[in-house]
Enzyme design. Structure first.
Site, PDB file in Angstrom:
ATOM      1  N   GLU A  38       0.840  -1.193   0.000  1.00  0.00           N
ATOM      2  CA  GLU A  38       0.000   0.000   0.000  1.00  0.00           C
ATOM      3  C   GLU A  38       0.876   1.244   0.000  1.00  0.00           C
ATOM      4  O   GLU A  38       1.811   1.354   0.793  1.00  0.00           O
ATOM      5  CB  GLU A  38      -0.924  -0.011   1.220  1.00  0.00           C
ATOM      6  CG  GLU A  38      -1.600   1.306   1.554  1.00  0.00           C
ATOM      7  CD  GLU A  38      -2.428   1.873   0.413  1.00  0.00           C
ATOM      8  OE1 GLU A  38      -2.382   3.098   0.211  1.00  0.00           O
ATOM      9  OE2 GLU A  38      -3.116   1.090  -0.291  1.00  0.00           O
ATOM     10  N   ALA A  84      -7.179   8.059  -2.874  1.00  0.00           N
ATOM     11  CA  ALA A  84      -6.706   7.926  -1.497  1.00  0.00           C
ATOM     12  C   ALA A  84      -5.300   7.338  -1.408  1.00  0.00           C
ATOM     13  O   ALA A  84      -4.995   6.340  -2.050  1.00  0.00           O
ATOM     14  CB  ALA A  84      -7.670   7.050  -0.711  1.00  0.00           C
ATOM     15  N   CYS A  90     -10.034   4.294  -1.314  1.00  0.00           N
ATOM     16  CA  CYS A  90     -11.106   5.282  -1.385  1.00  0.00           C
ATOM     17  C   CYS A  90     -12.230   4.997  -0.403  1.00  0.00           C
ATOM     18  O   CYS A  90     -13.039   5.884  -0.120  1.00  0.00           O
ATOM     19  CB  CYS A  90     -11.617   5.394  -2.814  1.00  0.00           C
ATOM     20  SG  CYS A  90     -10.429   6.250  -3.877  1.00  0.00           S
ATOM     21  N   HIS A  93     -11.638   7.347   2.158  1.00  0.00           N
ATOM     22  CA  HIS A  93     -11.718   8.732   1.664  1.00  0.00           C
ATOM     23  C   HIS A  93     -13.155   9.174   1.466  1.00  0.00           C
ATOM     24  O   HIS A  93     -13.488  10.322   1.712  1.00  0.00           O
ATOM     25  CB  HIS A  93     -11.041   8.786   0.287  1.00  0.00           C
ATOM     26  CG  HIS A  93      -9.800   9.594   0.225  1.00  0.00           C
ATOM     27  ND1 HIS A  93      -9.462  10.341  -0.868  1.00  0.00           N
ATOM     28  CD2 HIS A  93      -8.793   9.764   1.101  1.00  0.00           C
ATOM     29  CE1 HIS A  93      -8.286  10.935  -0.659  1.00  0.00           C
ATOM     30  NE2 HIS A  93      -7.862  10.588   0.524  1.00  0.00           N
ATOM     31  N   ILE A  97     -21.334   5.821   0.772  1.00  0.00           N
ATOM     32  CA  ILE A  97     -22.696   5.602   0.289  1.00  0.00           C
ATOM     33  C   ILE A  97     -22.732   4.255  -0.412  1.00  0.00           C
ATOM     34  O   ILE A  97     -21.897   3.966  -1.275  1.00  0.00           O
ATOM     35  CB  ILE A  97     -23.123   6.731  -0.655  1.00  0.00           C
ATOM     36  CG1 ILE A  97     -23.185   8.063   0.112  1.00  0.00           C
ATOM     37  CG2 ILE A  97     -24.458   6.423  -1.317  1.00  0.00           C
ATOM     38  CD1 ILE A  97     -23.348   9.286  -0.773  1.00  0.00           C
ATOM     39  N   HIS A 455     -15.732   8.720  -9.053  1.00  0.00           N
ATOM     40  CA  HIS A 455     -16.012   7.346  -9.460  1.00  0.00           C
ATOM     41  C   HIS A 455     -15.336   6.981 -10.779  1.00  0.00           C
ATOM     42  O   HIS A 455     -15.995   6.459 -11.682  1.00  0.00           O
ATOM     43  CB  HIS A 455     -17.529   7.132  -9.596  1.00  0.00           C
ATOM     44  CG  HIS A 455     -18.298   7.327  -8.341  1.00  0.00           C
ATOM     45  ND1 HIS A 455     -19.663   7.566  -8.330  1.00  0.00           N
ATOM     46  CD2 HIS A 455     -17.915   7.313  -7.041  1.00  0.00           C
ATOM     47  CE1 HIS A 455     -20.071   7.704  -7.076  1.00  0.00           C
ATOM     48  NE2 HIS A 455     -19.034   7.562  -6.275  1.00  0.00           N
ATOM     49  N   ASN A 499     -23.790   4.892  -6.832  1.00  0.00           N
ATOM     50  CA  ASN A 499     -22.441   4.862  -6.251  1.00  0.00           C
ATOM     51  C   ASN A 499     -21.918   3.421  -6.239  1.00  0.00           C
ATOM     52  O   ASN A 499     -22.612   2.510  -5.805  1.00  0.00           O
ATOM     53  CB  ASN A 499     -22.486   5.397  -4.823  1.00  0.00           C
ATOM     54  CG  ASN A 499     -23.092   6.784  -4.743  1.00  0.00           C
ATOM     55  OD1 ASN A 499     -24.236   6.987  -5.143  1.00  0.00           O
ATOM     56  ND2 ASN A 499     -22.343   7.737  -4.235  1.00  0.00           N
TER      57      ASN A 499
END
Length: 527
Positions: A38, A84, A90, A93, A97, A455, A499
């Site tokens: 990471e 992120a 993310c 971040h 939703i 997205h 989302n």
């Protein structure tokens, strides 16, 4: 620089949303070793990351790669595409939703050659997700947003929905509705239930077969012939390391950094890579193509009274509208609106609009659930430190569908604001302002103030064997290479209507099964 070399069964590039899931599932077998690499730090001690309400403080910070778009002739050229740089990716971040996938979206995937990604299969993987996805708790539902839901339902002639995910768990979709959202969070503490929280935190210090290398940047996938054998990476101290994979390298770095890593490793359009001085290892012209997003615009009002303070993350409800018409019999919504209980003014300020004080603003953000514009991500340099170019080509679809959707969205938002009880909260329209009325004026403003819902997707899309622009096959294996798989939103053939976080989590769950199945088949053949 010294060289440090280690070997694991699987190397996962990216400890983000999908990577966290895959690491957890593969290490359920104590005999399987996994290394997650990471680029960002551990999130376990970062209070502002874990506390969902503080999500805006993470954007454009030291935990954000901060990618930007190229010049957009028909849209906003100043959009910050936050990605992120922290464990959890993310999902550490974003606003978490969470919508279960729509059946029709998955039908589109199967039609595009993504065999095995049908609704029944994907919903079964969505059932496995460990994140705590629940409708926003009553204590977090403030009176202004309740009034907005009521007015949105009336103005748009759509039902009030108590739980959007109840509509998608089996039948797989809905056409319209207004209501509070479902969020992956702990309603008692307000903390995230991100991929890292749900999948990595419980096992990082427990499973000896799981290694997580933090603040380590992968610059290249290593190959022996047509087989991926590992990766070359650099630690935060500048040490070059090689991490070998006995079985597979799994690239789960997201829709920006997964195609970027492939191209830096010589996998992509050979002509374009050659022009940058990158030796082509495998010609795969689809890498970086098919870039998609959910573009949105914004309308902002000053309120007559202070916005109530109770909230999960300042954007607690949504409106979905299906305009249809024009021979379009698609049952899915074609407009979505978030409500922001803050002055979301990144782009309106740049256009010269003033902003109400914090606590005295409310916004609606019409966005395009299935944008028809397609863009491209490409390298600008062979230097791994150089950021890639993101050309989303916003509002360039030949029929003007995206542009018309935003115009219609701004009009519907005004209808909501003119409807009681929400109307009583409105003092004045700040942006674009009541003087902006015609379709041409609304289009000009809407496109210049356009933003992203963060997205990006589609840049390593999956497809059938005869699809020369597909990057991965339906088992997520990079075409024409061995031991290399991509598993994140970059493989989406098309972007799901709502989302997409649940879709990424479900993809991670299914990817882990595909990886185990392929290993079992290979070992069975060897015997």
């Amino acid at each position: 620089m010294s060289t440090n070399e280690t070997t694991y069964d699987y190397v996962i590039v990216g400890g983000g949303t999908a990577g966290s899931v895959i690491a957890n599932r593969l290490t359920e077998d104590p005999g399987t070793t996994v290394c997650v690499i990471e680029g960002g730090p551990d999130d376990r001690d970062l209070e502002h990351v874990l506390r969902l309400r503080d999500w805006l403080s993470v954007l454009d910070s030291e935990l954000d790669y901060g990618y930007t778009t190229t010049e957009q002739p028909h849209g906003n050229s100043h959009i910050l595409h936050s990605r992120a740089r922290v464990l959890g990716g993310c999902s550490s971040h974003n606003t978490l939703i969470s919508f279960r996938p729509f059946a029709q979206d998955l039908d589109d995937w199967v039609a595009a050659g993504a065999e095995g990604w049908d609704n029944a299969t994907v919903q079964s993987y969505a059932d496995r997700i460990k994140c705590n996805i629940v409708p926003i708790a009553e204590k977090d539902r403030n009176t202004m947003v309740k009034d907005w839901v009521s007015s949105a339902s009336q103005a748009a002639d759509v039902p009030v929905v108590e739980d959007f995910n109840a509509l998608t768990s089996h039948g797989g979709g809905f056409s319209d509705g207004a209501g509070f959202l479902s969020i992956a969070y702990d309603p008692y503490t307000g903390y995230r239930s991100s991929a890292s929280v749900a999948y990595l935190h419980p096992v990082m210090d427990v499973r000896e077969n799981l290694t997580v290398l933090l603040e380590t940047w992968v610059g290249r996938v290593l190959f022996d012939g047509d087989r991926a054998t590992g990766v070359s990476a650099t630690t935060k101290d500048g040490e070059r390391i090689t991490v070998n994979a006995r079985q597979e390298v799994i690239v789960a770095a997201g829709a920006v950094d997964s195609p970027r890593l492939l191209m830096l490793s010589g996998v992509g359009n050979a002509e374009e890579l050659g022009a940058l001085g990158i030796e082509s290892r495998h010609h795969l012209p689809g890498v970086g193509e098919n870039l998609q997003d959910h573009p949105e615009s914004i309308i902002m009002w000053e309120t007559t009274k202070r916005v109530p303070e109770n909230t999960v993350m300042h954007s607690d409800a949504a409106l979905f509208v299906r305009r249809g018409g024009g021979g379009d019999d698609d049952p899915r919504p074609d407009l979505m609106f978030h409500i922001y209980q803050i002055p979301f003014d990144d782009n309106t300020k740049r256009l010269g609009y003033d902003s109400p004080e914090d606590g005295w603003a409310v916004c609606m953000t019409p966005n395009i659930p299935r944008s028809r514009s397609r863009g491209k991500l490409y390298l600008t340099s062979a230097d791994p430190a150089a950021k890639p170019a993101l050309d989303f080509r916003y509002f360039t679809d030949p029929d003007g569908y995206d542009e018309k959707t935003i115009v219609d969205g701004l009009k519907i938002a005004r209808d909501v604001a003119a409807t009681e009880p929400f109307r009583s909260w409105i003092k004045r329209e700040v942006a674009p302002g009541p003087q902006v009325r015609t379709d041409e004026e609304l289009s000009e403003y809407g496109r210049r103030a356009a933003h992203t819902v963060y997205h990006p997707a589609g840049t390593c899309r999956m497809g059938a064997a005869d699809d020369e622009h597909a990057v991965v096959d339906p088992r997520l294996r990079v075409r024409g290479l061995r031991g290399l798989r991509v598993a994140d939103a970059s493989v989406f053939p098309t972007l799901p209507t709502p989302n997409p976080m649940v879709m990424v989590l479900a993809l991670g769950e299914r990817a882990a099964d595909l990886i185990r199945e392929d290993r079992a088949a290979t070992e069975g053949e060897a015997r």
